[in-house]
Enzyme design. Structure first.
Site, PDB file in Angstrom:
ATOM      1  N   ALA A  45       0.811  -1.176   0.148  1.00  0.00           N
ATOM      2  CA  ALA A  45       0.059  -0.138  -0.074  1.00  0.00           C
ATOM      3  C   ALA A  45       0.936   1.251  -0.095  1.00  0.00           C
ATOM      4  CB  ALA A  45      -1.032  -0.033   1.406  1.00  0.00           C
ATOM      5  N   GLU A  46       0.688   2.125  -0.781  1.00  0.00           N
ATOM      6  CA  GLU A  46       1.741   3.241  -1.014  1.00  0.00           C
ATOM      7  C   GLU A  46       1.837   4.080   0.141  1.00  0.00           C
ATOM      8  OE1 GLU A  46      -0.577   6.819  -3.139  1.00  0.00           O
ATOM      9  OE2 GLU A  46      -0.645   5.048  -4.478  1.00  0.00           O
ATOM     10  N   ASN A  47       0.863   4.087   1.070  1.00  0.00           N
ATOM     11  CA  ASN A  47       0.985   5.189   2.321  1.00  0.00           C
ATOM     12  C   ASN A  47       2.151   4.511   3.079  1.00  0.00           C
ATOM     13  OD1 ASN A  47      -0.987   3.089   2.218  1.00  0.00           O
ATOM     14  ND2 ASN A  47      -1.761   3.917   4.440  1.00  0.00           N
ATOM     15  N   GLY A  48       2.607   3.346   2.805  1.00  0.00           N
ATOM     16  CA  GLY A  48       3.706   2.864   3.670  1.00  0.00           C
ATOM     17  C   GLY A  48       3.637   1.344   4.282  1.00  0.00           C
ATOM     18  N   SER A  87       8.183   4.897   1.308  1.00  0.00           N
ATOM     19  CA  SER A  87       7.445   4.210   0.306  1.00  0.00           C
ATOM     20  C   SER A  87       7.360   4.395  -0.985  1.00  0.00           C
ATOM     21  CB  SER A  87       5.959   4.041   0.945  1.00  0.00           C
ATOM     22  OG  SER A  87       5.116   3.366   0.203  1.00  0.00           O
TER      23      SER A  87
END
Length: 219
Positions: A45-48, A87
């Site tokens: 997930a790109e938020n980390g 990320s």
């Protein structure tokens, strides 16, 4: 079958054992529910988050463990949690094997537009991390409804909206068809159940050729 479920099921067939997989907002996140039997991947997930697990029940959901769309998720054993810059850096560096992005438009050059529509004279809402994903990911899959609410094709000769990424899309999955991106035209590989080649021709603005092994989606 619900068209969005159809797309998610077909997208999941693109995943291969051991891959690092990013799923974009909306329809792409549903693909994690339909992994083929025997295929194990790690979701990002790109938020980390690396190691995103199944969606939790409402009782088990935690407000501070979500994907980039603010949907509650769980963490698999060995998961890694990091800040957003780290990320995004991993996304740009080519760590990911495949990303699935929702799209407003795609075209026969492998371009994708998924971040902006014009409302009240302004472009809205914003690009998020999709540009990093288009730049750094080895395999970009675009998923979208084949036509808009007016019946106009969203699979175009050339995108009309601001681009998210250029010449990055390798595969397009819609509720009518699956295309590979070829040399200045698309290659039609599969049709959805109940959809004919004539229907695809009538609803596709892009140029395409039909693959020798053209067949029905196995969903």
């Amino acid at each position: 079958m619900n068209p969005r479920v159809l797309i998610a099921k077909r997208v999941a067939q693109e995943f291969k054992n051991g891959q690092l997989v990013n799923l974009g907002f909306g329809m792409p996140t549903q693909a994690s529910n339909y992994l083929p039997e025997g295929v194990t991947v790690m979701f990002h997930a790109e938020n980390g988050l690396f190691g995103v697990g199944p969606r939790p029940s409402a009782k088990e959901a935690k407000a501070d463990i979500t994907n980039a769309g603010s949907e509650p998720v769980t963490l698999m054993p060995g998961a890694a949690v990091m800040d957003l810059p780290t990320s995004l850096g991993a996304m740009r560096a080519g760590v990911l094997d495949i990303t699935v992005l929702g799209a407003l438009e795609v075209d026969q050059e492998g371009n994708i537009a998924n971040w902006a529509v014009k409302r009240n004279g302004k472009w809205w809402p914003g690009p998020g991390g999709a540009m990093e994903l288009c730049y750094g990911t080895k395999d970009v899959v675009a998923c979208l409804m084949h036509t808009d609410k007016s019946g106009e094709s969203k699979v175009l000769k050339k995108c009309t909206l601001p681009l998210t990424g250029k010449h990055c899309v390798k595969t397009i999955v819609t509720d009518k068809a699956v295309f590979s991106v070829g040399n200045h035209c698309l290659i039609l590989r599969e049709h959805a159940p109940g959809i004919t080649l004539e229907e695809i021709r009538a609803s596709t603005a892009a140029d395409f050729v039909v693959a020798d092994d053209f067949c029905e989606m196995k969903v």
